[in-house]
Design an enzyme around this catalytic site. Sequence first.
Site, short mmCIF file in Angstrom:
data_model
loop_
_atom_site.label_atom_id
_atom_site.label_comp_id
_atom_site.label_asym_id
_atom_site.label_seq_id
_atom_site.Cartn_x
_atom_site.Cartn_y
_atom_site.Cartn_z
N LYS A 175 67.31 -21.78 86.45
CA LYS A 175 66.28 -22.70 86.98
C LYS A 175 66.58 -24.06 86.35
O LYS A 175 66.29 -24.30 85.19
CB LYS A 175 64.89 -22.21 86.57
N GLY A 228 65.37 -27.31 75.86
CA GLY A 228 64.35 -28.24 76.33
C GLY A 228 63.43 -28.61 75.19
O GLY A 228 63.81 -28.55 74.02
N SER A 229 62.21 -28.94 75.54
CA SER A 229 61.29 -29.45 74.53
C SER A 229 60.74 -28.32 73.65
O SER A 229 60.70 -27.15 74.06
CB SER A 229 60.13 -30.17 75.21
N GLY A 233 59.57 -24.54 74.68
CA GLY A 233 60.30 -23.47 73.97
C GLY A 233 59.35 -22.55 73.23
O GLY A 233 59.55 -21.32 73.22
N GLU A 250 67.14 -23.83 72.20
CA GLU A 250 67.69 -25.08 71.67
C GLU A 250 66.69 -26.17 71.99
O GLU A 250 66.46 -26.46 73.18
CB GLU A 250 69.03 -25.43 72.32
N CYS A 284 69.42 -34.65 72.47
CA CYS A 284 68.71 -33.98 71.37
C CYS A 284 69.40 -34.32 70.05
O CYS A 284 68.79 -34.18 68.99
CB CYS A 284 68.65 -32.49 71.59
N GLU A 385 59.97 -36.73 67.94
CA GLU A 385 61.10 -37.04 68.83
C GLU A 385 60.64 -38.00 69.92
O GLU A 385 59.71 -37.70 70.67
CB GLU A 385 61.62 -35.75 69.45
N1 LIG Z 1 68.69 -28.75 71.09
C1 LIG Z 1 69.33 -28.94 72.21
O1 LIG Z 1 70.42 -28.43 72.42
C2 LIG Z 1 68.76 -29.80 73.29
C3 LIG Z 1 67.40 -30.05 73.35
N2 LIG Z 1 66.88 -30.82 74.35
C4 LIG Z 1 65.46 -31.13 74.29
O2 LIG Z 1 64.92 -31.08 75.62
C5 LIG Z 1 63.87 -32.01 75.78
C6 LIG Z 1 64.05 -32.81 77.06
O3 LIG Z 1 64.19 -31.97 78.12
P1 LIG Z 1 63.00 -31.67 79.15
O4 LIG Z 1 63.66 -31.29 80.39
O5 LIG Z 1 62.03 -32.76 79.18
O6 LIG Z 1 62.27 -30.45 78.43
P2 LIG Z 1 61.20 -29.47 79.08
O7 LIG Z 1 60.88 -28.48 78.03
O8 LIG Z 1 60.10 -30.18 79.70
O9 LIG Z 1 62.00 -28.79 80.26
C7 LIG Z 1 63.12 -27.99 80.05
C8 LIG Z 1 63.19 -26.97 81.16
O10 LIG Z 1 62.10 -26.07 81.05
C9 LIG Z 1 61.42 -26.00 82.30
N3 LIG Z 1 60.02 -25.64 82.07
C10 LIG Z 1 58.95 -26.47 81.91
N4 LIG Z 1 57.83 -25.74 81.73
C11 LIG Z 1 58.18 -24.44 81.77
C12 LIG Z 1 57.47 -23.21 81.65
N5 LIG Z 1 56.17 -23.16 81.43
N6 LIG Z 1 58.17 -22.05 81.72
C13 LIG Z 1 59.50 -22.07 81.93
N7 LIG Z 1 60.23 -23.20 82.08
C14 LIG Z 1 59.58 -24.37 81.99
C15 LIG Z 1 61.62 -27.37 82.88
O11 LIG Z 1 61.31 -27.42 84.25
P3 LIG Z 1 60.86 -28.84 84.87
O12 LIG Z 1 62.08 -29.67 84.86
O13 LIG Z 1 60.39 -28.51 86.21
O14 LIG Z 1 59.79 -29.40 83.98
C16 LIG Z 1 63.08 -27.58 82.56
O15 LIG Z 1 63.89 -26.86 83.46
C17 LIG Z 1 63.94 -32.88 74.55
O16 LIG Z 1 62.88 -32.54 73.70
C18 LIG Z 1 65.27 -32.53 73.89
O17 LIG Z 1 65.33 -32.67 72.53
C19 LIG Z 1 67.66 -31.30 75.33
C20 LIG Z 1 69.01 -31.05 75.34
C21 LIG Z 1 69.66 -30.31 74.29
O1 LIG Z 2 75.76 -34.98 71.65
C1 LIG Z 2 76.25 -33.91 71.79
O2 LIG Z 2 77.29 -33.61 71.27
C2 LIG Z 2 75.62 -32.84 72.62
C3 LIG Z 2 74.26 -33.26 72.91
C4 LIG Z 2 73.42 -32.38 73.69
O3 LIG Z 2 73.73 -31.33 74.13
C5 LIG Z 2 72.11 -32.91 73.93
O4 LIG Z 2 71.79 -33.90 73.32
O5 LIG Z 2 71.40 -32.37 74.75
#
Ligand SMILES: NC(=O)C1=CN([C@@H]2O[C@H](COP(=O)(O)OP(=O)(O)OC[C@H]3O[C@@H](n4cnc5c(N)ncnc54)[C@H](OP(=O)(O)O)[C@@H]3O)[C@@H](O)[C@H]2O)C=CC1
Ligand SMILES: O=C(O)CCC(=O)C(=O)O
Length: 495
Positions: A175, A228-229, A233, A250, A284, A385
């Site tokens: 998804k 994601g966030s 998570g 992550e 991230c 963040e």
């Molecule tokens: N540590 C890492 O490797 C990384 C971490 N991140 C983190 O991700 C965040 C940004 O990404 P963002 O997309 O805004 O994060 P979100 O958590 O909002 O979304 C991530 C994914 O989860 C989906 N989602 C939202 N709500 C639910 C739910 N209740 N159940 C299941 N899935 C759900 C989203 O769908 P939808 O898009 O429809 O909201 C999207 O596909 C930042 O905080 C960043 O730090 C990002 C990249 C790498």
């Molecule tokens: O910066 C990178 O090396 C990877 C970063 C990443 O996956 C992210 O920020 O979501």
Amino acid sequence: MTKEYKNYINGKWVASSSGEIFENTNPANCNEVLGRFQKSNKKDVDKAVAAAHKAKKMWRDTPAPKRGEIMYKVAELLVKNKEALAQDMTKEMGKVIAETRGDVQEAIDLTYFAAGEGRRLVGETVPSELKNKFAMSVRMPLGVVACITPWNFPIAIPSWKLIPALICGNTAVIKPAEDTPLTVVNFMNIFEKAGLPSGVVNMVTGYGPDAGAPLVEHEKVDMVSFTGSTQTGAGIASTCAQRMKQYSLEMGGKNAIIIMDDANLDLALEGVMFGGFGTTGQRCTACSRVVIHKKVAKKFTDMLVERAKKLKLGNGLDEKVDMGPLINDKAREKVHRYVEIGKKEGAKLLTGGNYANGKALKNGWFYQPTVFAGVETKMRIAQEEIFGPVVSVLACNGFEEAVDIVNDSTYGLSSAIYTQDVNRAFKAIEMLETGLTYVNASTIGAEIQLPFGGTKGTGNGHREVGIAALETFSEWKSVFIDYSGKMQKAQIDHD
Ligand SMILES: NC(=O)C1=CN([C@@H]2O[C@H](COP(=O)(O)OP(=O)(O)OC[C@H]3O[C@@H](n4cnc5c(N)ncnc54)[C@H](OP(=O)(O)O)[C@@H]3O)[C@@H](O)[C@H]2O)C=CC1
Ligand SMILES: O=C(O)CCC(=O)C(=O)O
């Protein structure tokens, strides 16, 4: 007429049973609609999971080297389509074309790397304590893996999840983030062209609560891989724990670069610019804190502000543009809220701090590159963040204090130190509580042959990419083969 894209289920492109669609727009120009996508719901998720479940046995029984051969084809198609994929990605996500090419390249590198694992998937052979008995461990797939991905790395992160999961013999349902479905549709096309059997990979587009949540909850999903966030998570973790599913998370980061008084400041400046403003600060691993020795703090901050002011903002398809927009209006509002918080907390705004509204920018979600000085570690802008182009400078008295400041965070993803002192660099590697540490390089730009992930609130101990990904997407079976032809009792016959 804007093109409509379907879900990919059981090798077919199908409409959602909701009959509803959502549109995807260009964050550099929100009047440009890029596509219409299926607004999927639980029924669509049920179909996708049923397809993945049905394909499970066939795919598990496909020899791993053969699975690897299909992944090599995927890699070749990614190479062939790199530029088109990057262009679509810049249009839907906003980051500059050099970075979206890098995003595709990361998927290519990972796919070649993991495809090779199809001929390894190494286990252990160990001596048995009994005669004529053989002992070994083998990797087993987990079953159906659900992949929930964010928008900031629209193909790299899906590839980090799907390719190792498939190599290990799992089937999958993805998804993608609602802001970047087009790139994952493009990825599905590549799997289809590579000849991946029907049902092995499935995709449902849509919103988190409508499509993501039922996928996580589904009883036939054996493992959830989420990026994601932290908020989302945490919800996924509790759903999985209640249902005894495996999960890997992550999540966020509050990454920092330490600059010591002996550092090459020009080099450090490049690192902070790349880490702080690359991908508009939406990684991230982005550098949102600079912890700098007070002896060089003023000089470096002046250099940083001068460079930040010169960044060219615009549509990332223009090769001369340095920084694209934020992903959407909500993200821009969030960044601005944090800037206001920083000002109220007493941090000194040195540049930026507002929407960027030039003529060419007025229809996009642009924000000025922003630098705060006089930031203290307890301030919210130093703890939370922001996920935007905001860099906070914190002055320190020396190395030990710098490390304490970096570690004063609920997150633990990436850190960096600029110094000429090799002993101090090694000490930093030891002391910094993050999953990644860079020496004389920025906090961003990980390579896929080593594990990626963070400590503390960034994750739940799993790692992506590298060999470590195999640990995440498989489980061990220990095997004992007794060829003595008689009853032998381990433990009991020991003497
Ligand atoms: N540590 C890492 O490797 C990384 C971490 N991140 C983190 O991700 C965040 C940004 O990404 P963002 O997309 O805004 O994060 P979100 O958590 O909002 O979304 C991530 C994914 O989860 C989906 N989602 C939202 N709500 C639910 C739910 N209740 N159940 C299941 N899935 C759900 C989203 O769908 P939808 O898009 O429809 O909201 C999207 O596909 C930042 O905080 C960043 O730090 C990002 C990249 C790498
Ligand atoms: O910066 C990178 O090396 C990877 C970063 C990443 O996956 C992210 O920020 O979501």
